[in-house]
Enzyme design. Structure first.
Site, PDB file in Angstrom:
ATOM      1  N   GLY A 141      39.649  -7.882  67.904  1.00  0.00           N
ATOM      2  CA  GLY A 141      40.856  -8.690  67.820  1.00  0.00           C
ATOM      3  C   GLY A 141      40.572 -10.131  67.442  1.00  0.00           C
ATOM      4  N   TYR A 142      39.570 -10.724  68.063  1.00  0.00           N
ATOM      5  CA  TYR A 142      39.270 -12.124  67.809  1.00  0.00           C
ATOM      6  C   TYR A 142      38.735 -12.314  66.391  1.00  0.00           C
ATOM      7  CZ  TYR A 142      37.950 -16.925  68.932  1.00  0.00           C
ATOM      8  OH  TYR A 142      37.859 -18.300  68.958  1.00  0.00           O
ATOM      9  N   ARG A 143      37.772 -11.484  66.008  1.00  0.00           N
ATOM     10  CA  ARG A 143      37.212 -11.606  64.660  1.00  0.00           C
ATOM     11  C   ARG A 143      38.285 -11.413  63.592  1.00  0.00           C
ATOM     12  NH1 ARG A 143      31.722 -11.789  64.340  1.00  0.00           N
ATOM     13  NH2 ARG A 143      30.442 -10.882  66.016  1.00  0.00           N
TER      14      ARG A 143
END
Length: 220
Positions: A141-143
C-alpha cells in the site's frame, strides 16, 4: 515574509516544518484533522477538522483561506501501514491511496486559485515510491500510493507551469516520527531543514524533480 500552508501539521515532519517556517518569520497556515498541544504552542494559524480524503472538508479549507495568497503549499499529510503478500489488507491499502495519493492532488486542485505566479508546491513522498529503488518488495500500500503521488506531482509540474507555479516531489529521509515508530536515521528537525532548503531552491526550471531532503536526485 512568505505565506506557507502545510497539511498534516500537527505532528512529526509537518509540525517541525511549521516550527521552522515560523521561526524564520514566515506566516504559517497549519492544516490538520486535530491540533496538538505542540502545534498550538507555535502561535501559527490553525485550520483543523480537515481530512484530506474528504471533499467537503477540503472545500471548507478553501473557504477558510478565501483569497489568501499562498507562496508555498506543502502536501505533507500521510499514513503508513505494512502489507506483505501474505497479509494483503485491501482496506488499509485503499486508505493509503486516499491519503497519500489522492490527498495531495485534492488539496492542490482545491487551492489552485490561491497559488499565484511564483508560488511553489511541495509533495512529501518517499523513496519507497521509486520503482527502480525497490530492492526488497513488501509494503504494497505504501509503495504503490507513493509511486502514484510521484506521478501526480510530475503531472502537476506540467499543468501548473503556465500559472508560474513550480512543483517538487520530496523524500524526507528515514525520519524518527510516530509514523515510523520513532525508528529511523534522522530527527524531524534535520529532515525539515533539508526539505525547506529544497523548496527554497526550487524554480520553474527544476519543477517536477524527485529529490531527497539532502539534495540528492532520486530515481523514478
Amino acid at each position: 515574509m512568505a505565506t506557507i500552508c502545510i497539511t498534516g501539521a500537527n505532528r512529526g515532519i509537518g509540525l517541525e516544518l511549521a516550527r521552522q517556517f515560523k521561526g524564520r518569520g514566515d506566516e504559517v497556515v497549519a492544516v490538520c484533522r486535530k491540533p496538538s498541544a505542540e502545534l498550538a504552542d507555535l502561535g501559527v494559524r490553525i485550520i483543523d477538522g480537515i481530512d484530506v480524503t474528504d471533499d467537503a472538508a477540503v472545500g471548507r479549507l478553501a473557504k477558510a483561506l478565501g483569497d489568501t495568497t499562498l507562496d508555498i503549499l506543502v502536501n505533507n499529510a500521510g499514513v503508513l501501514s505494512d502489507e506483505s503478500l501474505a497479509d494483503l489488507d485491501f482496506d488499509r491499502i485503499r486508505r493509503q491511496f486516499e491519503v497519500n495519493s489522492l490527498g495531495p492532488l485534492r488539496i492542490t486542485a482545491a487551492l489552485r486559485g490561491n497559488l499565484k505566479d511564483g508560488a511553489k508546491v511541495a509533495i512529501v513522498t518517499s523513496r519507497m515510491g521509486s520503482i527502480e529503488d525497490n530492492t526488497s518488495g513488501g509494503r504494497y500500500g505504501y509503495r504503490m500510493s507513493k509511486a502514484a503521488v510521484n506521478m501526480a506531482g510530475r503531472s502537476l509540474a506540467h499543468d501548473l507551469e503556465s500559472d508560474g507555479v513550480a512543483v517538487v516531489i520530496l523524500h524526507p529521509g528515514f525520519v524518527r516520527t510516530g509514523m515510523t515508530g520513532h525508528t529511523g536515521l534522522i530527527d524531524p528537525d534535520e529532515s525539515a531543514a533539508g526539505l525547506i532548503a529544497r523548496i527554497d531552491e526550487l524554480t520553474l526550471e527544476t519543477s517536477g524533480a524527485f529529490r531527497h531532503a539532502n539534495g540528492e536526485h532520486l530515481p523514478w
